[in-house]
Write an enzyme that holds these catalytic residues in place. Sequence first.
Site, PDB file in Angstrom:
ATOM      1  N   ARG A  66      60.851  26.424  85.479  1.00  0.00           N
ATOM      2  CA  ARG A  66      61.751  26.237  86.610  1.00  0.00           C
ATOM      3  C   ARG A  66      61.769  24.769  87.051  1.00  0.00           C
ATOM      4  NH1 ARG A  66      62.537  26.513  92.391  1.00  0.00           N
ATOM      5  NH2 ARG A  66      60.349  26.053  92.770  1.00  0.00           N
ATOM      6  N   SER A  88      66.792  43.199  92.444  1.00  0.00           N
ATOM      7  CA  SER A  88      66.497  43.100  93.876  1.00  0.00           C
ATOM      8  C   SER A  88      65.186  42.344  94.014  1.00  0.00           C
ATOM      9  CB  SER A  88      66.388  44.501  94.493  1.00  0.00           C
ATOM     10  OG  SER A  88      66.132  44.390  95.876  1.00  0.00           O
ATOM     11  N   ASN A  89      65.252  41.148  94.595  1.00  0.00           N
ATOM     12  CA  ASN A  89      64.078  40.285  94.679  1.00  0.00           C
ATOM     13  C   ASN A  89      63.647  40.155  96.138  1.00  0.00           C
ATOM     14  OD1 ASN A  89      62.150  38.303  94.547  1.00  0.00           O
ATOM     15  ND2 ASN A  89      63.408  36.808  93.445  1.00  0.00           N
ATOM     16  N   GLY A 121      58.674  41.405  92.931  1.00  0.00           N
ATOM     17  CA  GLY A 121      57.785  41.016  94.015  1.00  0.00           C
ATOM     18  C   GLY A 121      57.512  39.519  93.973  1.00  0.00           C
ATOM     19  N   HIS A 128      66.659  59.004  85.114  1.00  0.00           N
ATOM     20  CA  HIS A 128      66.152  59.716  83.927  1.00  0.00           C
ATOM     21  C   HIS A 128      67.240  60.478  83.183  1.00  0.00           C
ATOM     22  CE1 HIS A 128      63.052  60.923  81.269  1.00  0.00           C
ATOM     23  NE2 HIS A 128      62.038  60.859  82.138  1.00  0.00           N
ATOM     24  N   ASP A 131      64.922  57.131  79.234  1.00  0.00           N
ATOM     25  CA  ASP A 131      63.614  57.776  79.276  1.00  0.00           C
ATOM     26  C   ASP A 131      62.542  56.708  79.357  1.00  0.00           C
ATOM     27  OD1 ASP A 131      63.355  56.734  76.738  1.00  0.00           O
ATOM     28  OD2 ASP A 131      63.796  58.658  75.741  1.00  0.00           O
TER      29      ASP A 131
END
Lengths: 331, 434
Positions: free
Chosen positions: B252, B355-356, B380, B407, B411
């Site tokens: 980064r 989604s952070n 996270g 599901h 799977d």
Amino acid sequence: MPDAAVRELTYGEAVKEAIAEEMRRDPRVFLIGEDVAEAGHPFKTLVGLVQEFGTDRIIDTPISEPGYAGIGVGAAMTGMRPIVDVMFGDFITLTMDQMVNQAAKVHYMSGGKIKVPIVFRTTLGATRRSAAQHSQSLHAWVSHVPGLKVALPSGPYEAKGLMKTAIRDDSPVVIFEDKMMYRVKGPVPAEDYTIPFGVAKVTRAGRDITIVATSSMVPVALGAATLLEAIGISAEVIDPRTTWPLDKQALIDSAKKTSRAIVVDEGYERYGVTAEIASVIAEGAFYHLDAPVKRIGAMDVPVPFSPVLEDLTVPSSSVVFEAAKALCGKA
Amino acid sequence: MPTTVIMPALELAQESGTVLHWLKAPGATVTKGEPLVEIETDKVTTEIEAPASGVLGDVTARAGDVVPVGQTIALIFAPDEARSVGRAPAVAPPPRAGGATAVPAPAATVKASPLARRIAQEHGVDLAQVTAAGGKIEKADVLAHIASEKESAAVEGTAARLSAASPKARRLAAERGLDIGALRGSGPGGAVLAADIAAAELREAPSTPRAEAPGVGTVWRIMAERMTASWTSAPHFYLFREVNVSRLISWRERASTQAGARITYTDLLVKLVAAALSRHPGVNASWKDGAIVRNAEINIGLAVAIDDGLVVPVIHRADTLSLGEIAARREDVVSRAQAGTLRPADIQGGGFTISNLGMYGVDAFNAIVNPPQVAILAVGRIADRVIAVNGQPAVQPTMMLTLSCDHRALDGARGARFLGVLADLLEEPLALLV
């Protein structure tokens, strides 16, 4: 200082002390009226003043209200600060021209060159068994007239403070004392103090209903508030102390807080002080009111001589209590 | 023929739209392509352009109206046909004296004096409705009929305002959007008092929360509906991976310097998720009507918290974009999401969502799949954690990933393989080059 705080005077003594102090403070102050000197006033409120200040400053007149009221207005215009004593409020019918057309107007019609620093001292209140010509409460009449200020002391503390403010005011002031309250005692500071005009006093704080009460009706309202408290209604009692200038904001704020208001005044109910104050509240607090503003005044009849009937014409604590209960939905 | 202005379908699943406000007033001259009206759909606010030039008229949808997709909300008249412009229905001119057709046919069979007939005509009164005091209808009968009509109209007009209520109760009801006429009052004569409003609010609160209630705007309501639908219909399972991100961190830093722009971990994640999806297209799919449909493009949605809820703007064709392009696109859509100016295209076509919540200090969490997508990645924070390196405890920066899967379409093994590829890329971004 602590001694001064607890000192008690009667309403009548408080009036006399205010006049005496102001006469000592300012040599331009004098008092004129019927039976005010040797007699010390029929209500004995002025006893002793003539001994201290002499007949040049405590002036007895014949029965001649229009005449000595005119003397007072002329003296005020020429630099004195007269207190004109009108024994019964009913007699202001005789002094009306001097009050309304002369005293109230001269300052304006002279382009502000002439001031009329006069105090008309008179009475209101029924239940003295004095019959229809000596029992009226006509303060609404003069409250109607621009150019006059009107004070309604509701106890000894107010009687002294408002009288001193009236004497020091450069405008004509009409002060109505409750003739039934002269022997009522209450704390009155010994030191010099005044009560500003146009500042209402919350005599008792409450939550559920506002009772606006003037003069003789303040103790009546406080009695009703005690009765209401017993059934779980918290009443706020507020005393405007002057009908003009009128502390509109305090009345509106109180009504906004409680959402309900009753106005109690000993003047005739129709076209009276209660109508004016109820209107002020209705306009100012409309969207905060949960019930119509209720007015309670004296019965619209010439005050009867019969004691039984006379007592019925004046609002009582139980009448105010019942009205408040109904407004709060606990009828 | 005037041109119709319709409530457009801006999204696939859109059923209705809300008219926010008209940018042109009825009667205004509009040019084709000019912004005409602002429309709000479930997720976006957008301006609709005039489909033709002419005069705007017949505006039937007012600001705040919710209109089904496809319904006409206004007309644009060519200059020569602009006659019924305005909202009011065309009013027939009042019948004039001597007019032959103004009075309905039955009137001809009613017995009436000529004067009564004329007055009835002038006032548009149907003589069949008039009661005659004598054998035939006279002038007085018609006048009485007109007077009684007026009276009943006046009574009807005031009836609605006559429900008794204190001024305070009225104010409180208006502030809370309650219909005071529907409340039972406890005051004199059934007048509604302030206490009745409070009681009504207590009764209403648990059962019927109002859409206008603060905090529950359209975006929030849609979020609630979609998440409930997903949670109650999609059988979720979760895969967890902790990845060592020391190389990601240095990547980064290098990338930011090279791009001359701020590259975030989210940008790197978009780039790497796109690469992982291209290798495992089964994760880039939809569950539709009992079938798995693979997406043609790699379009990655980013969950963005805004003041009134959650929106998911999309970075389209993320696999074809450079890091700098991803960063620019991400910055653009996130800032417009927060400003409430996303266009329909910005939120359409997402095939996978990231989604952070790392910036909120969250270590790990389980996200709910955003239907019809079949998986969502919950990210996270990066923190120094103790992990085993060559058999020894070492402190390394790591990140927790949770892959939530539907599901019905995925799977455990397929999900795990995708997550494995992604984890490898995060731990060694250079593998992108391979």
